[in-house]
Design an enzyme around this catalytic site. Structure first.
Site, mmCIF file in Angstrom:
data_model
loop_
_atom_site.group_PDB
_atom_site.id
_atom_site.type_symbol
_atom_site.label_atom_id
_atom_site.label_comp_id
_atom_site.label_asym_id
_atom_site.label_seq_id
_atom_site.Cartn_x
_atom_site.Cartn_y
_atom_site.Cartn_z
ATOM 1 N N ASP A 130 34.480 58.655 89.857
ATOM 2 C CA ASP A 130 35.764 58.865 89.208
ATOM 3 C C ASP A 130 36.684 59.188 90.370
ATOM 4 O O ASP A 130 36.650 60.299 90.893
ATOM 5 C CB ASP A 130 35.704 60.034 88.224
ATOM 6 C CG ASP A 130 37.018 60.185 87.480
ATOM 7 O OD1 ASP A 130 38.068 59.971 88.106
ATOM 8 O OD2 ASP A 130 36.998 60.519 86.283
ATOM 9 N N HIS A 131 37.479 58.207 90.814
ATOM 10 C CA HIS A 131 38.165 58.404 92.091
ATOM 11 C C HIS A 131 39.174 59.552 92.045
ATOM 12 O O HIS A 131 39.581 60.063 93.073
ATOM 13 C CB HIS A 131 38.785 57.101 92.623
ATOM 14 C CG HIS A 131 39.935 56.603 91.812
ATOM 15 N ND1 HIS A 131 39.773 55.795 90.727
ATOM 16 C CD2 HIS A 131 41.254 56.801 91.940
ATOM 17 C CE1 HIS A 131 40.954 55.530 90.212
ATOM 18 N NE2 HIS A 131 41.870 56.133 90.924
ATOM 19 N N HIS A 177 39.386 60.153 83.863
ATOM 20 C CA HIS A 177 40.249 60.948 84.747
ATOM 21 C C HIS A 177 40.888 62.150 84.059
ATOM 22 O O HIS A 177 40.894 63.258 84.598
ATOM 23 C CB HIS A 177 41.364 60.080 85.335
ATOM 24 C CG HIS A 177 40.889 58.765 85.873
ATOM 25 N ND1 HIS A 177 39.790 58.655 86.693
ATOM 26 C CD2 HIS A 177 41.358 57.503 85.709
ATOM 27 C CE1 HIS A 177 39.618 57.378 87.017
ATOM 28 N NE2 HIS A 177 40.542 56.667 86.421
ATOM 29 N N ALA A 217 36.898 46.082 96.871
ATOM 30 C CA ALA A 217 36.270 46.108 98.193
ATOM 31 C C ALA A 217 37.327 45.959 99.275
ATOM 32 O O ALA A 217 37.364 46.729 100.240
ATOM 33 C CB ALA A 217 35.229 44.989 98.293
ATOM 34 N N GLU A 221 52.276 55.752 85.357
ATOM 35 C CA GLU A 221 52.346 54.633 86.300
ATOM 36 C C GLU A 221 53.601 53.832 86.005
ATOM 37 O O GLU A 221 54.020 53.750 84.846
ATOM 38 C CB GLU A 221 51.170 53.674 86.063
ATOM 39 C CG GLU A 221 49.842 54.140 86.560
ATOM 40 C CD GLU A 221 48.796 53.067 86.255
ATOM 41 O OE1 GLU A 221 48.812 52.033 86.917
ATOM 42 O OE2 GLU A 221 48.002 53.279 85.329
ATOM 43 N N LYS A 241 33.863 52.677 87.552
ATOM 44 C CA LYS A 241 34.207 52.703 86.139
ATOM 45 C C LYS A 241 34.488 51.282 85.663
ATOM 46 O O LYS A 241 34.789 50.439 86.511
ATOM 47 C CB LYS A 241 35.396 53.617 85.912
ATOM 48 C CG LYS A 241 36.755 53.001 86.322
ATOM 49 C CD LYS A 241 37.913 53.798 85.797
ATOM 50 C CE LYS A 241 39.180 53.006 85.882
ATOM 51 N NZ LYS A 241 40.396 53.671 85.553
HETATM 52 P P1 NAD Z 1 37.045 41.556 91.154
HETATM 53 O O1 NAD Z 1 37.044 40.667 89.937
HETATM 54 O O2 NAD Z 1 38.170 41.425 92.108
HETATM 55 O O3 NAD Z 1 35.691 41.277 91.965
HETATM 56 C C1 NAD Z 1 34.467 41.065 91.335
HETATM 57 C C2 NAD Z 1 33.388 40.733 92.346
HETATM 58 O O4 NAD Z 1 32.153 40.469 91.645
HETATM 59 C C3 NAD Z 1 33.660 39.500 93.199
HETATM 60 O O5 NAD Z 1 33.226 39.775 94.520
HETATM 61 C C4 NAD Z 1 32.747 38.412 92.575
HETATM 62 O O6 NAD Z 1 32.299 37.440 93.503
HETATM 63 C C5 NAD Z 1 31.574 39.251 92.130
HETATM 64 N N1 NAD Z 1 30.819 38.598 91.048
HETATM 65 C C6 NAD Z 1 31.264 38.311 89.805
HETATM 66 N N2 NAD Z 1 30.276 37.709 89.097
HETATM 67 C C7 NAD Z 1 29.182 37.628 89.902
HETATM 68 C C8 NAD Z 1 27.847 37.115 89.754
HETATM 69 N N3 NAD Z 1 27.430 36.584 88.602
HETATM 70 N N4 NAD Z 1 26.991 37.226 90.812
HETATM 71 C C9 NAD Z 1 27.410 37.757 91.968
HETATM 72 N N5 NAD Z 1 28.645 38.266 92.167
HETATM 73 C C10 NAD Z 1 29.522 38.187 91.162
HETATM 74 O O7 NAD Z 1 36.862 43.049 90.627
HETATM 75 P P2 NAD Z 1 37.391 44.404 91.317
HETATM 76 O O8 NAD Z 1 38.810 44.618 90.947
HETATM 77 O O9 NAD Z 1 37.030 44.399 92.742
HETATM 78 O O10 NAD Z 1 36.576 45.528 90.517
HETATM 79 C C11 NAD Z 1 35.197 45.757 90.714
HETATM 80 C C12 NAD Z 1 34.750 46.944 89.874
HETATM 81 O O11 NAD Z 1 35.506 48.090 90.247
HETATM 82 C C13 NAD Z 1 34.971 46.784 88.377
HETATM 83 O O12 NAD Z 1 33.941 47.491 87.718
HETATM 84 C C14 NAD Z 1 36.301 47.490 88.135
HETATM 85 O O13 NAD Z 1 36.407 47.965 86.811
HETATM 86 C C15 NAD Z 1 36.165 48.631 89.122
HETATM 87 N N6 NAD Z 1 37.445 49.197 89.558
HETATM 88 C C16 NAD Z 1 38.345 48.436 90.243
HETATM 89 C C17 NAD Z 1 39.532 49.008 90.673
HETATM 90 C C18 NAD Z 1 40.548 48.215 91.467
HETATM 91 O O14 NAD Z 1 41.519 48.837 91.911
HETATM 92 N N7 NAD Z 1 40.362 46.939 91.679
HETATM 93 C C19 NAD Z 1 39.799 50.353 90.403
HETATM 94 C C20 NAD Z 1 38.840 51.115 89.717
HETATM 95 C C21 NAD Z 1 37.663 50.511 89.316
#
Ligand code: NAD
Length: 508
Positions: free
Chosen positions: A179-180, A242, A21, A218, A150
């Site tokens: 799928d970014h 991807h 986010a 990477e 994903k």
């Molecule tokens: P993160 O661990 O940083 O964040 C997880 C979020 O989920 C947090 O806001 C946390 O508060 C919330 N959360 C966890 N358990 C919860 C619960 N029981 N109730 C309410 N909220 C809860 O994870 P991220 O890196 O932001 O990734 C999120 C998703 O995106 C995942 O599916 C990951 O595979 C995918 N993703 C992430 C990236 C990246 O670059 N970070 C890239 C591709 C895909």
């Protein structure tokens, strides 16, 4: 994407305090706002576990936009953000979410259009989707869409179970599986290069193409994601989604129209035509590797097994190379080679289309011609290179390679949208072309599953490679068996030049 429409919508981000986010979603939504693609009639409701207030979320959003010089626009933008502390399994919080959405939609005059963006651990996706429906959050009077990050499942069985769960609440048309890679400028350009150029499309088949190579390398290791990655590996993390998506875009037939249904249906046909690999044949077609320690950017880096949250005896692959065959009239006999890995020499995603040699090479005796190559640079450079053979200047004649370069991101560095920006906007417009259809997910998992099953049974073919290299030797041998070689990726050649200038030997 039609950039003139200003969709009126609320976006609920599940996982609003998370890494994705902050790094991608807030900056992408901001760019849409700043460029005027988002009307004032929008709201973002951030949902996560932490007991934050609206102000804490707004401060976080501001921090994620720290490079934006126009702080007034940032301030205005943040007034559209709201926060709700939330527990996935607690039904009463869904009622609070519904009440909050009704309120913000009144404030910002949004006609009940809602995007539910799942940016949290995948085990929650199904529960959230079901509760949104059961507790009436999807009864909004406008359209509702579900965006899913994903990984979509861990294998075919878990992907099917997840799909069944979310389909109880959302129809296939309402589900946008991210799928970014499909949001990247040059991945979207594959379709245009192929279908808008009479000099390529007639040659785009087994009569003229010798092989196609896709590399996505990477330099980073697993960083903070060791716990997740150790249960996933490169095959599931990169190839299932991807890499196979890029294969299907390169191999698909021209769609009869540029509509989401027609394009996806051509991609699905490619995935159906990929020759399955049996467990027994896996080692003939696929190579796996794991990074050991090494030197990258002049610093020593640890091996995978010494990374945080990784099992010190882990057998998880951080590198995959594979040969994919597509049993169709167009592609019979043309190998698609893919390779992807962490802690490699360079960060780069590149596609090389190698054309066949001339039927009678008049210059062969001089051994001076090289294959014609079309290179699509996906990232970090965006552009095209075409290698031709030309005449050597001067009376002696002979041939010399001629390189025609086009740099896409040199032309317009400010307006090229980020992948997430484009995909979020497409979702607001209801354009699912660059999202993955369930049939694509199902077909990719069934191809991948037999490879991962073979690898789970034995680890004798796990090859270790030095960090800072281009992967294990077995990956080179995979192509050498067919009389081919990996073409050095362009930035690799630059690196090689740099190294030879400083009299260092080049390690492939
Ligand atoms: P993160 O661990 O940083 O964040 C997880 C979020 O989920 C947090 O806001 C946390 O508060 C919330 N959360 C966890 N358990 C919860 C619960 N029981 N109730 C309410 N909220 C809860 O994870 P991220 O890196 O932001 O990734 C999120 C998703 O995106 C995942 O599916 C990951 O595979 C995918 N993703 C992430 C990236 C990246 O670059 N970070 C890239 C591709 C895909």
């Amino acid at each position: 994407m039609n950039t003139k429409i200003q969709p009126k919508t609320s976006i609920v981000i599940f996982g609003a305090t998370g890494d994705l986010a902050k790094r991608k979603l807030y900056p992408s939504i901001f760019n849409l706002y700043k460029k005027g693609q988002l009307a004032e009639n929008f709201a973002v409701v951030g949902v996560a576990r932490r007991p934050w207030s609206n102000e804490t979320l707004r401060d976080t959003v501001k921090a994620s936009l720290e490079h934006e010089p126009n702080r007034d626009v940032v301030e205005q933008f943040c007034q559209h953000f709201y926060y709700l502390s939330f527990e996935v399994t607690n039904k009463s919080t869904y009622h609070e979410l519904k009440t909050l959405l009704d309120e913000v939609e009144t404030i910002h005059k949004i006609p009940g259009n809602r995007i539910f963006y799942m940016s949290m651990a995948p085990e929650f996706f199904g529960t959230i989707a079901k509760n949104l429906k059961a507790e009436g959050v999807t009864d909004s009077g406008g359209w509702t869409r579900l965006v899913i990050e994903k990984p979509f499942g861990h294998d075919l069985e878990s992907a099917r179970a997840l799909n069944q769960e979310i389909r109880q609440a959302f129809s296939e048309e309402e589900i946008y599986r991210i799928d970014h890679y499909l949001g990247k400028e040059m991945v979207q350009n594959i379709e245009v290069i192929r279908f808008a150029n009479a000099i390529f499309e007639p040659l785009w088949n087994n009569k003229y193409i010798s092989n196609i190579q896709i590399t996505s390398s990477e330099t980073l290791g697993v960083e903070e994601r060791g716990g997740y990655y150790d249960t996933s590996g490169a095959l599931r993390d990169m190839v299932q989604n991807h890499m196979l998506q890029m294969v299907s875009l390169l191999a698909m037939d021209p769609p009869i129209r540029l509509t989401p249904d027609e394009i996806r249906s051509e991609k699905i046909k490619v995935l159906r035509a990929i020759r399955p690999i049996t467990e027994q044949d896996t080692s003939r077609y696929f190579v796996r590797g794991q990074y050991g320690p090494g030197v990258l950017n002049e610093s020593e880096v640890p091996g995978y097994r010494s990374e945080n949250n990784v099992n010190p005896h882990s057998k998880t692959e951080t590198f995959v190379a594979g040969k994919i065959l597509i049993d169709s009239h167009r592609w019979a006999g043309v190998p698609f080679y893919i390779r992807t890995g962490k802690r490699m020499l360079l960060k780069s995603t590149e596609i090389v289309i190698e054309f066949k040699g001339m039927p009678m090479n008049l210059y062969y005796s001089e051994n001076q011609t090289q294959s014609n190559l079309l290179i699509i640079h996906v990232q970090p450079d965006e552009g095209l290179t075409l290698f031709l053979n030309g005449k050597k200047v001067g009376p002696a004649g002979g041939t010399t390679p001629v390189q025609l370069d086009y740099c896409n991101n040199c032309v317009d560095t400010t307006n090229t949208p980020e992948a997430y920006e484009r995909l979020i906007y497409d979702c607001m417009l209801g354009d699912a072309t660059n999202f993955t259809h369930w049939d694509e997910v199902e077909l990719s998992w069934s191809f991948i599953d037999s490879i991962s099953k073979a690898w789970e049974k034995s680890d004798k073919d796990l090859h270790f490679y030095e960090s800072g290299s281009m992967g294990p030797d077995a990956s080179m041998e995979l192509l050498e068996k067919d009389g081919h070689q990996w073409w050095p990726i362009t930035s690799e050649s630059k690196e090689e030049e740099k190294r030879s200038r400083s009299n260092e030997s080049f390690r492939y």
